[in-house]
Design a protein around this motif. Structure first.
Motif, PDB file in Angstrom:
ATOM      1  N   ASP A   8      20.508  20.108  16.617  1.00 54.69           N
ATOM      2  CA  ASP A   8      19.449  19.868  17.612  1.00 54.69           C
ATOM      3  C   ASP A   8      19.647  20.700  18.878  1.00 54.69           C
ATOM      4  O   ASP A   8      18.926  20.525  19.847  1.00 54.69           O
ATOM      5  CB  ASP A   8      19.333  18.367  17.940  1.00 54.69           C
ATOM      6  N   ASN A   9      20.668  21.581  18.872  1.00 60.13           N
ATOM      7  CA  ASN A   9      20.794  22.468  20.047  1.00 60.13           C
ATOM      8  C   ASN A   9      21.189  23.874  19.616  1.00 60.13           C
ATOM      9  O   ASN A   9      21.797  24.071  18.553  1.00 60.13           O
ATOM     10  CB  ASN A   9      21.758  21.877  21.091  1.00 60.13           C
ATOM     11  N   LEU A  10      20.812  24.823  20.467  1.00 53.38           N
ATOM     12  CA  LEU A  10      20.954  26.246  20.112  1.00 53.38           C
ATOM     13  C   LEU A  10      22.413  26.649  19.945  1.00 53.38           C
ATOM     14  O   LEU A  10      22.750  27.390  19.022  1.00 53.38           O
ATOM     15  CB  LEU A  10      20.260  27.100  21.188  1.00 53.38           C
ATOM     16  N   ASN A  11      23.304  26.153  20.832  1.00 58.62           N
ATOM     17  CA  ASN A  11      24.710  26.555  20.743  1.00 58.62           C
ATOM     18  C   ASN A  11      25.317  26.188  19.399  1.00 58.62           C
ATOM     19  O   ASN A  11      26.065  26.960  18.797  1.00 58.62           O
ATOM     20  CB  ASN A  11      25.525  25.920  21.888  1.00 58.62           C
ATOM     21  N   GLU A  12      24.969  24.977  18.921  1.00 59.34           N
ATOM     22  CA  GLU A  12      25.498  24.547  17.627  1.00 59.34           C
ATOM     23  C   GLU A  12      24.962  25.447  16.516  1.00 59.34           C
ATOM     24  O   GLU A  12      25.693  25.846  15.607  1.00 59.34           O
ATOM     25  CB  GLU A  12      25.095  23.094  17.378  1.00 59.34           C
ATOM     26  N   ALA A  13      23.672  25.787  16.622  1.00 62.84           N
ATOM     27  CA  ALA A  13      23.065  26.664  15.610  1.00 62.84           C
ATOM     28  C   ALA A  13      23.758  28.026  15.609  1.00 62.84           C
ATOM     29  O   ALA A  13      24.078  28.573  14.545  1.00 62.84           O
ATOM     30  CB  ALA A  13      21.570  26.823  15.877  1.00 62.84           C
ATOM     31  N   LEU A  14      23.999  28.579  16.789  1.00 62.69           N
ATOM     32  CA  LEU A  14      24.626  29.905  16.870  1.00 62.69           C
ATOM     33  C   LEU A  14      26.064  29.862  16.357  1.00 62.69           C
ATOM     34  O   LEU A  14      26.532  30.813  15.720  1.00 62.69           O
ATOM     35  CB  LEU A  14      24.579  30.429  18.307  1.00 62.69           C
ATOM     36  N   ALA A  15      26.753  28.749  16.613  1.00 60.43           N
ATOM     37  CA  ALA A  15      28.133  28.610  16.110  1.00 60.43           C
ATOM     38  C   ALA A  15      28.127  28.568  14.585  1.00 60.43           C
ATOM     39  O   ALA A  15      28.951  29.224  13.929  1.00 60.43           O
ATOM     40  CB  ALA A  15      28.773  27.348  16.695  1.00 60.43           C
ATOM     41  N   LEU A  16      27.200  27.826  13.995  1.00 56.67           N
ATOM     42  CA  LEU A  16      27.096  27.757  12.524  1.00 56.67           C
ATOM     43  C   LEU A  16      26.774  29.127  11.945  1.00 56.67           C
ATOM     44  O   LEU A  16      27.336  29.558  10.941  1.00 56.67           O
ATOM     45  CB  LEU A  16      25.994  26.771  12.123  1.00 56.67           C
ATOM     46  N   LEU A  17      25.892  29.825  12.647  1.00 57.56           N
ATOM     47  CA  LEU A  17      25.446  31.154  12.211  1.00 57.56           C
ATOM     48  C   LEU A  17      26.601  32.156  12.241  1.00 57.56           C
ATOM     49  O   LEU A  17      26.660  33.077  11.416  1.00 57.56           O
ATOM     50  CB  LEU A  17      24.323  31.590  13.160  1.00 57.56           C
ATOM     51  N   ALA A  18      27.528  31.952  13.183  1.00 58.92           N
ATOM     52  CA  ALA A  18      28.673  32.866  13.304  1.00 58.92           C
ATOM     53  C   ALA A  18      29.699  32.635  12.207  1.00 58.92           C
ATOM     54  O   ALA A  18      30.475  33.523  11.874  1.00 58.92           O
ATOM     55  CB  ALA A  18      29.327  32.680  14.679  1.00 58.92           C
ATOM     56  N   GLU A  19      29.696  31.436  11.620  1.00 64.40           N
ATOM     57  CA  GLU A  19      30.735  31.075  10.642  1.00 64.40           C
ATOM     58  C   GLU A  19      30.558  31.740   9.287  1.00 64.40           C
ATOM     59  O   GLU A  19      31.511  32.215   8.694  1.00 64.40           O
ATOM     60  CB  GLU A  19      30.729  29.557  10.420  1.00 64.40           C
ATOM     61  N   ASN A  41      18.087  28.860  -1.406  1.00 66.50           N
ATOM     62  CA  ASN A  41      19.465  29.304  -1.571  1.00 66.50           C
ATOM     63  C   ASN A  41      20.269  28.905  -0.341  1.00 66.50           C
ATOM     64  O   ASN A  41      19.907  29.258   0.775  1.00 66.50           O
ATOM     65  CB  ASN A  41      19.508  30.830  -1.734  1.00 66.50           C
ATOM     66  N   GLY A  42      21.342  28.168  -0.556  1.00 74.71           N
ATOM     67  CA  GLY A  42      22.114  27.665   0.578  1.00 74.71           C
ATOM     68  C   GLY A  42      23.270  28.561   0.918  1.00 74.71           C
ATOM     69  O   GLY A  42      23.517  29.525   0.221  1.00 74.71           O
ATOM     70  N   PRO A  43      24.018  28.254   1.964  1.00 73.28           N
ATOM     71  CA  PRO A  43      23.722  27.168   2.884  1.00 73.28           C
ATOM     72  C   PRO A  43      22.464  27.461   3.718  1.00 73.28           C
ATOM     73  O   PRO A  43      22.182  28.621   4.000  1.00 73.28           O
ATOM     74  CB  PRO A  43      24.973  27.099   3.768  1.00 73.28           C
ATOM     75  N   VAL A  44      21.781  26.376   4.095  1.00 72.32           N
ATOM     76  CA  VAL A  44      20.523  26.496   4.832  1.00 72.32           C
ATOM     77  C   VAL A  44      20.723  26.001   6.266  1.00 72.32           C
ATOM     78  O   VAL A  44      21.286  24.928   6.475  1.00 72.32           O
ATOM     79  CB  VAL A  44      19.417  25.651   4.149  1.00 72.32           C
ATOM     80  N   LEU A  45      20.266  26.815   7.216  1.00 70.66           N
ATOM     81  CA  LEU A  45      20.272  26.382   8.624  1.00 70.66           C
ATOM     82  C   LEU A  45      18.819  26.161   9.032  1.00 70.66           C
ATOM     83  O   LEU A  45      18.064  27.106   9.257  1.00 70.66           O
ATOM     84  CB  LEU A  45      20.943  27.453   9.500  1.00 70.66           C
ATOM     85  N   ASP A  46      18.431  24.885   9.084  1.00 74.99           N
ATOM     86  CA  ASP A  46      17.062  24.499   9.448  1.00 74.99           C
ATOM     87  C   ASP A  46      16.969  24.497  10.983  1.00 74.99           C
ATOM     88  O   ASP A  46      17.694  23.760  11.662  1.00 74.99           O
ATOM     89  CB  ASP A  46      16.803  23.098   8.860  1.00 74.99           C
ATOM     90  N   LEU A  47      16.074  25.334  11.508  1.00 75.94           N
ATOM     91  CA  LEU A  47      15.997  25.511  12.965  1.00 75.94           C
ATOM     92  C   LEU A  47      15.073  24.501  13.643  1.00 75.94           C
ATOM     93  O   LEU A  47      15.028  24.435  14.872  1.00 75.94           O
ATOM     94  CB  LEU A  47      15.479  26.928  13.276  1.00 75.94           C
ATOM     95  N   THR A  48      14.332  23.728  12.851  1.00 71.64           N
ATOM     96  CA  THR A  48      13.180  23.012  13.412  1.00 71.64           C
ATOM     97  C   THR A  48      13.510  21.874  14.378  1.00 71.64           C
ATOM     98  O   THR A  48      12.619  21.390  15.063  1.00 71.64           O
ATOM     99  CB  THR A  48      12.266  22.466  12.286  1.00 71.64           C
ATOM    100  N   ALA A  49      14.779  21.438  14.429  1.00 73.96           N
ATOM    101  CA  ALA A  49      15.110  20.340  15.357  1.00 73.96           C
ATOM    102  C   ALA A  49      15.685  20.854  16.679  1.00 73.96           C
ATOM    103  O   ALA A  49      15.976  20.064  17.582  1.00 73.96           O
ATOM    104  CB  ALA A  49      16.104  19.388  14.701  1.00 73.96           C
TER     105      ALA A  49
END
Ligand code: FAD
Length: 280
Positions: A8-19, A41-49
């Motif tokens: 639900d926040n951008l920093n967490e999304a960017l951290a997941l994206l970096a992994e 095809n996973g893993p999936v990062l759903d941005l909508t929240a």
């Protein structure tokens, strides 16, 4: 079962994206039809929240279209006439259901030659904001979409906004799309045009054509030719060879290259005639 993340926040999304490499998912209106399995095809990062990435905001330097802004959101936003072409394109993206789920940014990231959002955003001098855990960079839209289904996105990056400079908010605009039928159709050719009219003459022109080259293009030669032109003369001023030189259409089931070129020239002329009529 592939992993699925919905931060639900951008920093967490960017951290997941970096992994690790992930499939970024917004409205999924391009992703699902392109997936030949029952699940993405996973893993999936759903941005909508993610909070704060949806909607259009006017700042001192221009407009910021958050990456989760849907076509419907855009249509409901009060924007100057320079954005009319983008709203007209929005109303022709699929159906209401598609417009409610699909995002403007997803349309750019999918990088289809027939993406209806690209020509109006090119004519609005749009830039694309990209963020990763390492920082932020901004690219002109023309450098972001680099080919058929290709963008300048680097591993670990996502689009966070589309930026429209304040100066591009000037003038009146129009979008015209040709398909095999009126709605729910992939474009054979489409044109977006924006004119700034000063004392009955063209002070600024921005015209782009989509579906007639791997990536939609601005018609710089035609734009220059129009500068200083009287409103009554704009449509007739358009030189067919000048339009054709900027395009590299393909033959496919929707139309051959010659038909696409002829259609693009006609759409440019009609778009300009519409705008001249509106201005006078
Ligand atoms: C029935 C139907 C009709 C359609 N009609 C049209 C039409 O008329 N005109 C048209 O142009 N399109 C049309 N489309 C295509 C689609 O609806 C649009 O392109 C839409 O804008 C895509 O947005 P989305 O949020 O659904 O993207 P998604 O499907 O979620 O994603 C598309 C791509 O962008 C990537 N992505 C999404 N968000 C980001 C981000 N923030 N950062 C980095 N990458 C990202 C995804 O990983 C994926 O590769 C249609 C689709 C359907 C199913």
């Amino acid at each position: 079962m592939p992993a699925y993340f919905r931060p639900d926040n951008l920093n967490e999304a960017l951290a997941l994206l970096a992994e690790e490499p992930v499939t970024l998912a917004a409205g999924c209106t391009d992703l699902f039809p392109a997936t030949e399995a029952k699940a993405l095809n996973g893993p999936v990062l759903d941005l909508t929240a993610i909070d704060g990435l949806r909607g259009v905001v006017r700042g001192s330097e221009g407009w910021r279209i958050g990456t989760l802004t849907t076509w419907s959101d855009l249509c409901k936003t009060d924007l100057p006439a320079a954005f009319d072409m983008l709203k007209q394109a929005a109303r022709e993206v699929g159906s209401w259901q598609i417009q409610n789920a699909g995002t403007v940014a997803g349309n750019l990231c999918n990088a289809s030659p027939a993406a209806d959002g690209v020509p109006p955003l090119l004519a609005l001098d749009a830039r694309v904001e990209l963020q990763s855990a390492k920082g932020t960079r901004v690219l002109p839209l023309g450098s972001f979409v680099t080919g058929v289904r290709k963008t300048a996105l680097q591993p670990g990056e996502m689009v966070t906004a589309i930026l429209i400079p304040a100066a591009a908010g000037a003038g009146i605009s129009r979008f015209r799309k040709l398909g095999a039928r009126r709605y729910l159709v992939i474009s054979i050719a489409m044109v977006a045009g924006r004119l700034v009219v000063e004392d009955g003459k063209i002070g600024e022109a921005a015209i782009s054509v989509g579906s007639c080259s791997p990536v939609a293009v601005r018609l710089r030669e035609v734009e220059n030719q129009l500068l200083g032109c009287r409103l009554a003369d704009v449509a007739a001023t358009v030189d067919a060879d000048m339009v054709a030189r900027a395009l590299s259409p393909i033959d496919d089931v929707r139309g051959d290259a010659a038909y696409r070129t002829t259609a693009a020239v006609e759409l440019v002329r009609r778009t300009l005639a519409d705008l001249a009529g509106e201005a006078s």
